[in-house]
Scaffold this motif. Structure first.
Motif, PDB file in Angstrom:
ATOM      1  N   PHE A  53      40.450  26.622  47.365  1.00  0.00           N
ATOM      2  CA  PHE A  53      39.166  26.684  47.499  1.00  0.00           C
ATOM      3  C   PHE A  53      39.145  27.078  49.337  1.00  0.00           C
ATOM      4  CE2 PHE A  53      34.661  25.697  48.004  1.00  0.00           C
ATOM      5  CZ  PHE A  53      34.172  26.737  47.639  1.00  0.00           C
ATOM      6  N   ALA A  54      38.445  27.915  49.913  1.00  0.00           N
ATOM      7  CA  ALA A  54      38.476  28.160  51.155  1.00  0.00           C
ATOM      8  C   ALA A  54      37.315  28.932  51.450  1.00  0.00           C
ATOM      9  CB  ALA A  54      39.453  28.986  51.804  1.00  0.00           C
ATOM     10  N   ASP A  55      36.435  28.322  52.603  1.00  0.00           N
ATOM     11  CA  ASP A  55      35.290  29.072  53.140  1.00  0.00           C
ATOM     12  C   ASP A  55      35.278  29.210  54.814  1.00  0.00           C
ATOM     13  OD1 ASP A  55      33.309  30.809  52.219  1.00  0.00           O
ATOM     14  OD2 ASP A  55      31.833  29.309  53.012  1.00  0.00           O
ATOM     15  N   LYS A  56      36.298  29.145  55.484  1.00  0.00           N
ATOM     16  CA  LYS A  56      36.386  29.048  56.888  1.00  0.00           C
ATOM     17  C   LYS A  56      35.893  30.357  57.397  1.00  0.00           C
ATOM     18  CE  LYS A  56      39.197  28.084  60.895  1.00  0.00           C
ATOM     19  NZ  LYS A  56      40.496  27.831  61.395  1.00  0.00           N
ATOM     20  N   ASP A  57      36.379  31.555  56.259  1.00  0.00           N
ATOM     21  CA  ASP A  57      36.182  32.850  57.093  1.00  0.00           C
ATOM     22  C   ASP A  57      34.512  33.069  56.935  1.00  0.00           C
ATOM     23  OD1 ASP A  57      39.239  33.783  57.232  1.00  0.00           O
ATOM     24  OD2 ASP A  57      38.964  32.747  55.188  1.00  0.00           O
ATOM     25  N   GLY A  58      33.723  32.256  55.891  1.00  0.00           N
ATOM     26  CA  GLY A  58      32.306  32.602  55.593  1.00  0.00           C
ATOM     27  C   GLY A  58      32.043  33.378  54.651  1.00  0.00           C
ATOM     28  N   TRP A  59      32.979  33.749  54.052  1.00  0.00           N
ATOM     29  CA  TRP A  59      32.552  34.756  52.929  1.00  0.00           C
ATOM     30  C   TRP A  59      33.285  34.514  51.651  1.00  0.00           C
ATOM     31  CZ3 TRP A  59      36.928  37.119  50.573  1.00  0.00           C
ATOM     32  CH2 TRP A  59      37.923  37.103  51.249  1.00  0.00           C
ATOM     33  N   PRO A  60      34.665  33.940  51.396  1.00  0.00           N
ATOM     34  CA  PRO A  60      35.091  33.649  50.219  1.00  0.00           C
ATOM     35  C   PRO A  60      34.330  32.938  49.107  1.00  0.00           C
ATOM     36  CG  PRO A  60      36.898  33.209  51.858  1.00  0.00           C
ATOM     37  CD  PRO A  60      35.265  33.293  52.573  1.00  0.00           C
ATOM     38  N   ALA A  61      33.524  32.005  49.468  1.00  0.00           N
ATOM     39  CA  ALA A  61      32.945  31.305  48.495  1.00  0.00           C
ATOM     40  C   ALA A  61      31.769  32.180  47.799  1.00  0.00           C
ATOM     41  CB  ALA A  61      32.137  29.830  49.139  1.00  0.00           C
ATOM     42  N   MET A  62      31.132  33.306  48.504  1.00  0.00           N
ATOM     43  CA  MET A  62      30.118  33.899  48.028  1.00  0.00           C
ATOM     44  C   MET A  62      30.756  34.476  46.687  1.00  0.00           C
ATOM     45  SD  MET A  62      29.067  36.358  51.307  1.00  0.00           S
ATOM     46  CE  MET A  62      28.155  35.617  52.666  1.00  0.00           C
ATOM     47  N   GLY A  63      31.846  34.729  46.421  1.00  0.00           N
ATOM     48  CA  GLY A  63      32.293  35.149  45.151  1.00  0.00           C
ATOM     49  C   GLY A  63      32.041  34.341  44.046  1.00  0.00           C
ATOM     50  N   THR A  64      32.247  32.835  44.242  1.00  0.00           N
ATOM     51  CA  THR A  64      32.194  32.004  43.331  1.00  0.00           C
ATOM     52  C   THR A  64      30.518  31.927  42.908  1.00  0.00           C
ATOM     53  OG1 THR A  64      33.828  30.569  43.999  1.00  0.00           O
ATOM     54  CG2 THR A  64      32.174  29.501  42.409  1.00  0.00           C
ATOM     55  N   PHE A  65      29.557  32.072  44.154  1.00  0.00           N
ATOM     56  CA  PHE A  65      28.292  31.933  43.814  1.00  0.00           C
ATOM     57  C   PHE A  65      27.776  33.016  43.042  1.00  0.00           C
ATOM     58  CE2 PHE A  65      23.974  33.702  44.644  1.00  0.00           C
ATOM     59  CZ  PHE A  65      23.336  32.226  44.370  1.00  0.00           C
ATOM     60  N   ASP A  66      28.343  34.214  43.215  1.00  0.00           N
ATOM     61  CA  ASP A  66      27.992  35.602  42.671  1.00  0.00           C
ATOM     62  C   ASP A  66      28.244  35.505  41.164  1.00  0.00           C
ATOM     63  OD1 ASP A  66      27.148  36.665  44.935  1.00  0.00           O
ATOM     64  OD2 ASP A  66      28.663  38.132  45.003  1.00  0.00           O
ATOM     65  N   TYR A  67      29.438  35.253  41.011  1.00  0.00           N
ATOM     66  CA  TYR A  67      29.900  34.960  39.368  1.00  0.00           C
ATOM     67  C   TYR A  67      28.996  34.074  38.762  1.00  0.00           C
ATOM     68  CZ  TYR A  67      33.754  38.138  38.366  1.00  0.00           C
ATOM     69  OH  TYR A  67      34.373  39.489  38.151  1.00  0.00           O
ATOM     70  N   ILE A  68      28.796  32.804  39.286  1.00  0.00           N
ATOM     71  CA  ILE A  68      27.806  31.707  38.587  1.00  0.00           C
ATOM     72  C   ILE A  68      26.429  32.310  38.033  1.00  0.00           C
ATOM     73  CG2 ILE A  68      26.790  29.393  38.591  1.00  0.00           C
ATOM     74  CD1 ILE A  68      29.261  28.535  40.376  1.00  0.00           C
ATOM     75  N   ASN A  69      26.054  33.137  39.303  1.00  0.00           N
ATOM     76  CA  ASN A  69      24.634  33.751  39.034  1.00  0.00           C
ATOM     77  C   ASN A  69      24.387  34.577  38.177  1.00  0.00           C
ATOM     78  OD1 ASN A  69      21.917  34.045  39.851  1.00  0.00           O
ATOM     79  ND2 ASN A  69      22.315  35.550  41.213  1.00  0.00           N
ATOM     80  N   LEU A  70      25.740  35.514  38.084  1.00  0.00           N
ATOM     81  CA  LEU A  70      25.841  36.557  37.117  1.00  0.00           C
ATOM     82  C   LEU A  70      25.900  36.033  35.734  1.00  0.00           C
ATOM     83  CD1 LEU A  70      28.127  38.979  39.256  1.00  0.00           C
ATOM     84  CD2 LEU A  70      25.931  39.536  38.298  1.00  0.00           C
ATOM     85  N   ARG A  71      26.672  35.233  35.548  1.00  0.00           N
ATOM     86  CA  ARG A  71      27.020  34.560  34.290  1.00  0.00           C
ATOM     87  C   ARG A  71      25.715  33.558  33.748  1.00  0.00           C
ATOM     88  NH1 ARG A  71      30.244  37.976  34.565  1.00  0.00           N
ATOM     89  NH2 ARG A  71      32.688  37.594  34.333  1.00  0.00           N
ATOM     90  N   ALA A  72      25.101  32.819  34.718  1.00  0.00           N
ATOM     91  CA  ALA A  72      23.933  31.998  34.285  1.00  0.00           C
ATOM     92  C   ALA A  72      22.663  32.989  34.088  1.00  0.00           C
ATOM     93  CB  ALA A  72      23.813  30.991  35.107  1.00  0.00           C
ATOM     94  N   ASN A  73      22.487  33.849  34.982  1.00  0.00           N
ATOM     95  CA  ASN A  73      21.259  34.556  35.109  1.00  0.00           C
ATOM     96  C   ASN A  73      21.151  35.827  34.905  1.00  0.00           C
ATOM     97  OD1 ASN A  73      19.944  32.079  35.883  1.00  0.00           O
ATOM     98  ND2 ASN A  73      20.647  32.441  37.829  1.00  0.00           N
ATOM     99  N   GLY A  74      22.141  36.503  34.655  1.00  0.00           N
ATOM    100  CA  GLY A  74      22.255  37.937  34.459  1.00  0.00           C
ATOM    101  C   GLY A  74      22.377  38.921  35.597  1.00  0.00           C
TER     102      GLY A  74
END
Length: 421
Positions: free
Chosen positions: A185-206
């Motif tokens: 896991f990394a987010d020093k670059d400011g964007w990598p963790a966005m992918g995890t948020f997106d997928y949890i949101n897509l799976r939980a809320n569509g």
């Protein structure tokens, strides 16, 4: 691909951030009709060489000269707004989705609907991602899906099985934690963790909720978004600590060195950190289901390609190059040097695809919806000035979800009440 400091350019245009000087790639002097310049963000060795293969083929075919001005990937993105308003190259590399639409709305791009009349092999969905207001501005080149990557050999040796749902995913992470860090896991670059948020949101809320949320039409402090952060907090305990001080390259190296078992990444990220003799050991599984109503229907698969700057001095030459880059041959030449991506043209040769590429094609082709990535699906000013900090704040202190989402919602209302650009 690295997107550190994602589009601080929008904030800079509003006077919120001080940017460096214009990109060194900016052209100088009058245009040469026999030379077309390209502003390139392909600073990593593998894609840089692969693009060179395609550009050299165009030079041989057309008799024209291609001048490639390569900038560090992050620097290119941080300066893109001023670059396009200054003295840009004729053609530049960029992204589909809102990333392209934003600059089209600002009048910083040349419409290329006439180029698209000569292109074949692109699906209606790909054309839609390349269009704005019924007009085309973008020639797509490749895409790369996001998923949960791991080593085949590790899963085989330890008897790990790819989880299909969230409970199984957490159980696998708990099992892995006995002898290694479960999730790189990394987010020093400011964007990598966005992918995890997106997928949890897509799976939980569509997908529909995800798109509406990115468009500013849903409340960030509502129960659906709070659920995303609550689920993410459950996963964080199994992720590498110190993520805010780690680059995506370092996280991918953890996967390669076997100190971590899994990573939520785009296909090129582990691919660029594994030596050639270990490439076949890379595998992935689709991000697990959370709500059966949405299953694993959506796949995050960003598309990269080319556009023509409004201030291009050689529009005819730029369009001629884009006609070539929109062919299966151009994509074949690129992918021969960079097997970490997937061709978007249906006519591209897939016979030499690796097992990982073929699996990626199946993942995307079977998806019911395709998202681009948070920083490409929402307003750049919202992504850069609000979400980068908000996600990093959450990683640093995952307990205060209410305070976090209330702050996001307040800032969202301010930003989305203002016109784009």
């Amino acid at each position: 691909m690295s997107r550190r400091g994602l589009l601080r350019t929008t904030a800079a245009a509003a006077g919120a951030v001080t940017l460096p000087a214009l990109l060194a790639a900016c052209g100088k002097g009058p245009g040469d009709g026999n030379t077309v310049s390209i502003g390139s963000n392909a600073s990593d060795a593998v894609p840089k060489k692969a693009y060179g293969n395609a550009f050299q083929a165009y030079e041989k075919k057309s008799g024209k000269k291609v001048k490639v001005n390569t900038q560090n990937h992050e620097d290119f993105q941080e300066n893109i707004n001023r670059y396009l308003q200054g003295r840009p190259d004729d053609v530049f590399m960029w992204f589909a989705g809102y990333r392209m639409q934003y600059f089209a709305e600002k009048g910083l791009l040349i419409e290329i609907s006439d180029v698209w009349k000569d292109l074949k092999g692109f699906s209606a969905a790909i054309k839609q991602q390349s269009s704005h207001g019924g007009k085309q501005y973008f020639v797509p080149f490749y895409y790369y899906p996001w998923a949960v990557f791991h080593r085949k050999s590790l899963f085989s040796q330890r008897g790990y099985e790819a989880p299909e749902n969230w409970d199984d995913f957490i159980a696998l992470a708990k099992q892995m934690s006995k002898d290694k860090t479960p999730v790189a896991f990394a987010d020093k670059d400011g964007w990598p963790a966005m992918g995890t948020f997106d997928y949890i949101n897509l799976r939980a809320n569509g997908y529909d909720f995800h798109k509406s949320l990115m468009a500013g039409e849903e409340a960030w402090n509502g129960p659906k978004v709070k659920k995303v952060f609550d689920l993410w907090r459950e996963l964080l305990q199994y992720c590498q600590p110190g993520a805010l001080g780690r680059t995506w390259e370092e996280a991918a190296q953890g996967l390669q060195k076997r100190t971590a078992g899994m990573a939520v990444f785009g296909m090129p990220h582990p691919g660029q950190q594994f030596p050639k003799n270990e490439q076949e050991d890379i595998d992935f599984f689709a991000f697990p289901e959370i709500d059966p109503a949405y299953g694993q229907d959506a796949v995050e698969a960003p598309i990269d390609g080319f556009l023509i700057a409004k201030k291009s001095r050689n529009v005819d030459a730029a369009k001629d190059l884009l006609r070539f880059l929109g062919t299966p041959k151009a994509e074949d030449l690129y992918l021969a040097g960079d097997p970490n991506n997937i061709a978007v043209n249906d006519g591209a040769d897939t016979a030499k695809y690796s097992a990982l590429q073929k699996k990626s094609v199946d993942l995307v082709s079977n998806a019911k919806q395709i998202s681009q990535f948070m920083d490409r699906d929402t307003r750049p000013d919202f992504a850069s000035t609000v979400m980068i900090k908000a996600i990093q704040d959450f990683i640093g202190n995952p307990k205060d979800v209410d305070g976090l989402v209330n702050g996001i919602e307040r800032q969202k209302k301010t930003i989305f009440s203002q016109p784009v650009g």
